[in-house]
Design an enzyme around this catalytic site. Structure first.
Site, PDB file in Angstrom:
ATOM      1  N   GLU A  16      65.712 -60.610  80.594  1.00 21.20           N
ATOM      2  CA  GLU A  16      65.941 -61.239  79.290  1.00 21.20           C
ATOM      3  C   GLU A  16      66.333 -60.206  78.256  1.00 21.20           C
ATOM      4  O   GLU A  16      67.090 -60.503  77.321  1.00 21.20           O
ATOM      5  CB  GLU A  16      64.656 -61.972  78.854  1.00 21.20           C
ATOM      6  N   ASP A  68      60.848 -58.923  82.647  1.00 22.36           N
ATOM      7  CA  ASP A  68      61.179 -57.550  82.266  1.00 22.36           C
ATOM      8  C   ASP A  68      60.577 -57.160  80.932  1.00 22.36           C
ATOM      9  O   ASP A  68      60.229 -58.007  80.111  1.00 22.36           O
ATOM     10  CB  ASP A  68      62.695 -57.352  82.227  1.00 22.36           C
TER      11      ASP A  68
END
Length: 413
Positions: free
Chosen positions: A177, A84
């Site tokens: 994350e 991400d």
């Protein structure tokens, strides 16, 4: 495919994390993360890796099998990157390559967006290099697609050069994350089967992280007593004022805006309520185990003292650990991943600059789960910003360090 083209290919997939879906417990929180994971999976298959598994959470794992003699056993090293990108910017990335000759870099002439040397003086270290930048309307996504590109390029290099001896090498790519290390928290370390690992995340060339915060979450609830103002004297207990009094008793100067390096702090993050009930949320951070515990104990004792002063049931506190300092998992003989990284940097003529990370990263969670996991640089700068940039030589250096770590692991047995 060269490492730059690989990185650019990854940036074309929008993997912005979704805080709303994340808060609802959905993982991955954005469709782009699964799209990127599928692309990486196909690349791993083409490279001949085995035990490839892509879960419905977008957690992707695979193994490059050992090419050592069957009777030669070595530790299994692993490498992690996250899929991400941060939610600060949600636009699609339009990355470009600039041959940097010094001075400012115009990112978007039409909109007057410029990466200024005066604001980012470290640019001067990259004169003569090619630099990957944004068009000023998005993040670059080097956090953490530079890591993905570096890991995949290292794997490609080993496959293309079978004379380089190595043991089993495991790779993992995890989602979300950027909102609480959610992918790492869901990761099954025991099933993964690695002995130690490295994340690649953040930092300019040469930087290395093997310590970060011990982190805790604190919720303090203040319960007052309502009364009409006309008859409030001696009856009204205002929970808002109780919360403010509590905050005023925190150690002066021990807050994020006053600290740096390895200095810990209390961070008052959120307060909501009314005169009857107020909820205060805080973060506690400290690099040492004892310092962290002292801070948590201080808040517990302060809450109990205030409750005794203001009356039974007026103050309650909930303390929770979020993640530990990676250094806790790298003490004594367990510090060999640091030694291997130092040698890998040196063999690539890179000066290691060990830095304490004033934050958390996937390696903190993985280390706490039993997989020691310090962090190697990606080479990128200005994460979470439209001014994010990535020197090409630094990206290539990250890949070279990964290869060298794998070689040294096989040499050391």
């Amino acid at each position: 495919m060269n490492i730059v083209d690989r990185f650019l290919q990854y940036t074309r997939i929008n993997t912005t994390t979704s805080r709303e879906k994340g808060a609802a417990g959905i993982m991955p929180s954005s469709d782009g993360q699964m799209e990127l994971a599928r692309l990486i999976k196909s690349e791993l298959e083409a490279l001949g890796l085995v035990d490839i598994e892509l879960r419905d959470t977008a957690i992707l794992t695979a193994t490059l099998p050992s090419n050592l003699p069957a009777d030669q056993k070595v530790k299994t090293v692993s490498f992690f990157a996250h899929l991400d990108t941060s939610a600060e910017q949600t636009n699609d990335t339009k990355a470009k390559i600039v041959g940097y000759e010094g001075g400012d870099i115009c990112l978007n002439e039409a909109q007057g967006i410029t990466l200024k040397l005066a604001e980012f003086p470290e640019l001067a270290n990259y004169i003569g290099d090619d630099i990957l930048v944004t068009d000023g309307n998005s993040l670059l996504g080097a956090d953490d697609k530079a890591a993905i590109a570096a890991i995949m390029d290292a794997v490609r290099h080993l496959v293309a050069n079978p004379h380089i001896l190595h043991g089993d090498v495991k790779v993992a790519f995890v989602p979300d994350e950027e909102q609480g290390l959610r992918g790492a928290k869901a990761f099954d370390v025991e099933a993964f089967g690695a002995d130690f690992g490295y994340t690649l995340d953040c930092c300019g060339i040469g930087e290395f992280v093997h310590e970060n915060w011990n982190a805790g979450d604190v919720v303090v609830t203040f319960t007052g007593q309502s009364a009409h103002p006309m008859s409030a004297k001696g009856k009204l207990k205002n929970s808002l004022l109780m919360a403010h009094k509590f905050i005023s008793m925190l150690p002066e100067g021990e807050a994020p805006q006053y600290t740096e390096g390895t200095e810990g702090y209390y961070w008052v993050k959120e307060m909501s309520g009314n005169s009857v009930k107020t909820v205060l949320k805080m973060d506690v951070r400290d690099f040492t185990k004892d310092g962290y515990q002292d801070r948590m104990n201080f808040l517990k004792n302060l809450a109990e003292s205030c409750c005794a002063l203001w009356g039974e049931g007026s103050v309650s506190i909930t303390l929770a650990d979020r993640y530990e300092n990676v250094a806790n998992s790298l003490e004594g003989d367990a510090g060999f991943p640091i030694d291997i990284a130092k040698l890998a940097y040196a063999r690539n003529d890179i000066e290691m600059k060990a830095i304490p990370m004033r934050g958390g990263y996937d390696g903190a969670v993985l280390s706490q789960k039993g997989l020691p996991c310090p962090n190697i640089f990606t080479g990128a700068h200005n994460f979470h910003s439209i001014y994010e940039y990535l020197p090409v030589k630094s990206l290539k250096a990250a890949s070279a360090v990964v290869v060298e770590v794998i070689k040294i692991t096989a040499e050391r047995g």
